[in-house]
Design an enzyme around this catalytic site. Sequence first.
Site, short mmCIF file in Angstrom:
data_model
loop_
_atom_site.label_atom_id
_atom_site.label_comp_id
_atom_site.label_asym_id
_atom_site.label_seq_id
_atom_site.Cartn_x
_atom_site.Cartn_y
_atom_site.Cartn_z
N TYR A 33 45.07 -18.22 -29.91
CA TYR A 33 44.53 -17.97 -31.24
C TYR A 33 43.23 -17.20 -31.17
O TYR A 33 42.64 -17.02 -30.10
CB TYR A 33 44.34 -19.28 -32.01
CG TYR A 33 43.14 -20.12 -31.57
CD1 TYR A 33 43.16 -20.84 -30.39
CD2 TYR A 33 41.99 -20.19 -32.36
CE1 TYR A 33 42.07 -21.60 -29.99
CE2 TYR A 33 40.90 -20.95 -31.98
CZ TYR A 33 40.94 -21.66 -30.79
OH TYR A 33 39.85 -22.42 -30.40
N ARG A 52 40.28 -9.67 -26.73
CA ARG A 52 40.40 -11.00 -26.13
C ARG A 52 41.76 -11.63 -26.44
O ARG A 52 42.36 -12.30 -25.59
CB ARG A 52 39.26 -11.92 -26.61
CG ARG A 52 39.27 -13.27 -25.90
CD ARG A 52 38.05 -14.11 -26.25
NE ARG A 52 38.04 -14.50 -27.65
CZ ARG A 52 37.04 -15.14 -28.23
NH1 ARG A 52 35.95 -15.46 -27.52
NH2 ARG A 52 37.08 -15.48 -29.51
N ARG A 101 63.68 -27.48 -27.73
CA ARG A 101 62.61 -27.88 -26.81
C ARG A 101 63.06 -27.85 -25.35
O ARG A 101 64.01 -28.54 -24.97
CB ARG A 101 62.10 -29.26 -27.18
CG ARG A 101 60.86 -29.66 -26.41
CD ARG A 101 60.32 -31.02 -26.84
NE ARG A 101 59.07 -31.32 -26.14
CZ ARG A 101 59.01 -31.79 -24.91
NH1 ARG A 101 60.11 -32.02 -24.23
NH2 ARG A 101 57.83 -32.02 -24.34
N HIS A 103 60.80 -26.81 -21.50
CA HIS A 103 59.57 -26.22 -20.98
C HIS A 103 59.73 -24.75 -20.57
O HIS A 103 58.83 -23.95 -20.74
CB HIS A 103 59.06 -27.02 -19.78
CG HIS A 103 58.51 -28.37 -20.14
ND1 HIS A 103 59.28 -29.37 -20.68
CD2 HIS A 103 57.25 -28.86 -20.06
CE1 HIS A 103 58.54 -30.44 -20.90
NE2 HIS A 103 57.29 -30.16 -20.53
N LYS A 148 42.10 -18.44 -24.79
CA LYS A 148 41.87 -19.11 -26.08
C LYS A 148 43.19 -19.72 -26.54
O LYS A 148 43.90 -19.18 -27.39
CB LYS A 148 41.28 -18.13 -27.10
CG LYS A 148 40.55 -18.85 -28.23
CD LYS A 148 39.62 -17.91 -28.95
CE LYS A 148 39.06 -18.47 -30.24
NZ LYS A 148 38.25 -19.67 -30.11
N GLU A 180 30.08 -25.49 -21.64
CA GLU A 180 29.98 -24.93 -22.99
C GLU A 180 30.18 -26.06 -23.99
O GLU A 180 30.32 -27.23 -23.61
CB GLU A 180 31.01 -23.81 -23.21
CG GLU A 180 32.44 -24.29 -23.09
CD GLU A 180 33.48 -23.20 -23.35
OE1 GLU A 180 33.18 -22.22 -24.05
OE2 GLU A 180 34.61 -23.38 -22.86
N LEU A 205 35.12 -20.24 -22.38
CA LEU A 205 35.64 -19.13 -23.17
C LEU A 205 34.50 -18.12 -23.30
O LEU A 205 33.38 -18.49 -23.68
CB LEU A 205 36.06 -19.61 -24.57
CG LEU A 205 36.65 -18.47 -25.40
CD1 LEU A 205 38.08 -18.18 -24.97
CD2 LEU A 205 36.61 -18.80 -26.88
#
Length: 285
Positions: A33, A52, A101, A103, A148, A180, A205
Amino acid sequence: MGTIAYVDGRYVPHGRALVHVEDRGYQFADAVYEVIGIHRGRPVDEAEHLERLGRSLAAARIDWPVAEKALRIKIVEMIRRNRITSRGMVYIQISRGVAPRNHIFPPSCHPVLVMTAKALPSFDWSAACRGVAVITTADLRWRRCDIKSTSLIANVLARQDAHEAGAFEAWLVEGDVVTEGTASNAWIVTHDGLLRTHNADNAILNGITRRAVMHLAAEHGLSLREGAFTLSEAKAAAEAFLTSTTSMVKPVVRIDDAVIGDGAIGPLSRRLLAYYVEHVGEPGH
Ligand code: PDD
């Protein structure tokens, strides 16, 4: 939240903005995101955010859902449809897609793009100068914090601890190093006037605000050392602040029980806040 969201190709009323129960973002946090700040009705540092986003997508091996140029048009459209004329933010999420579903990457599914937007209270210089408290807690996240990703449960738990302690943010500590915050980058100023923030490796990040502040500091001849600092160095610092798209440059005046400086915004934090406010085009003081 704004009134109009974007879900997989369509603008829809926010209350009816739904994703499928088998969206891999929902089931695996198999998604990345971005949060882009809006100032004076326009996205700020959009190219950096999209660059990014491209890196996060590449690291997660998720394809772009639409071309970057088309995404820029959708961002403008979200701002327009949600009538954000001054300050706000756009949230962009891209999951690997919808599939039963498993993996392993599904053989055929398309990445799902979701966007929301909201207006934020207009910028207030004296509120921005008010310092906040942070607590510290163990950094329990995975080792690719440079991506992110929407996999934020460790951040959520730490942020809730901060909230319950009456603090604004939790600074995450690995060994004795402050990496951070849960949703922001951490900075200190030493008693010699040296700015310090963790280097941009996999432990953090690399914030777009962090990078803008680094450029502004260099432009104004401030000295900066990019590299890890310890929790005891932070508690003994002359000043501290955090940076993020929505918090901009926010003074930190207490770390756990340690009061930083004289408990009010320090001179370098104030200068950097002023430079950043100018950078995004908000009115100064
Ligand atoms: N958070 N570190 C983490 C873990 C973050 O989640 C963020 C941003 C930052 C600062 O990055 P930037 O300056 O590009 O906003 C640092 C966003 C705003 C969020 O999750 O809401």
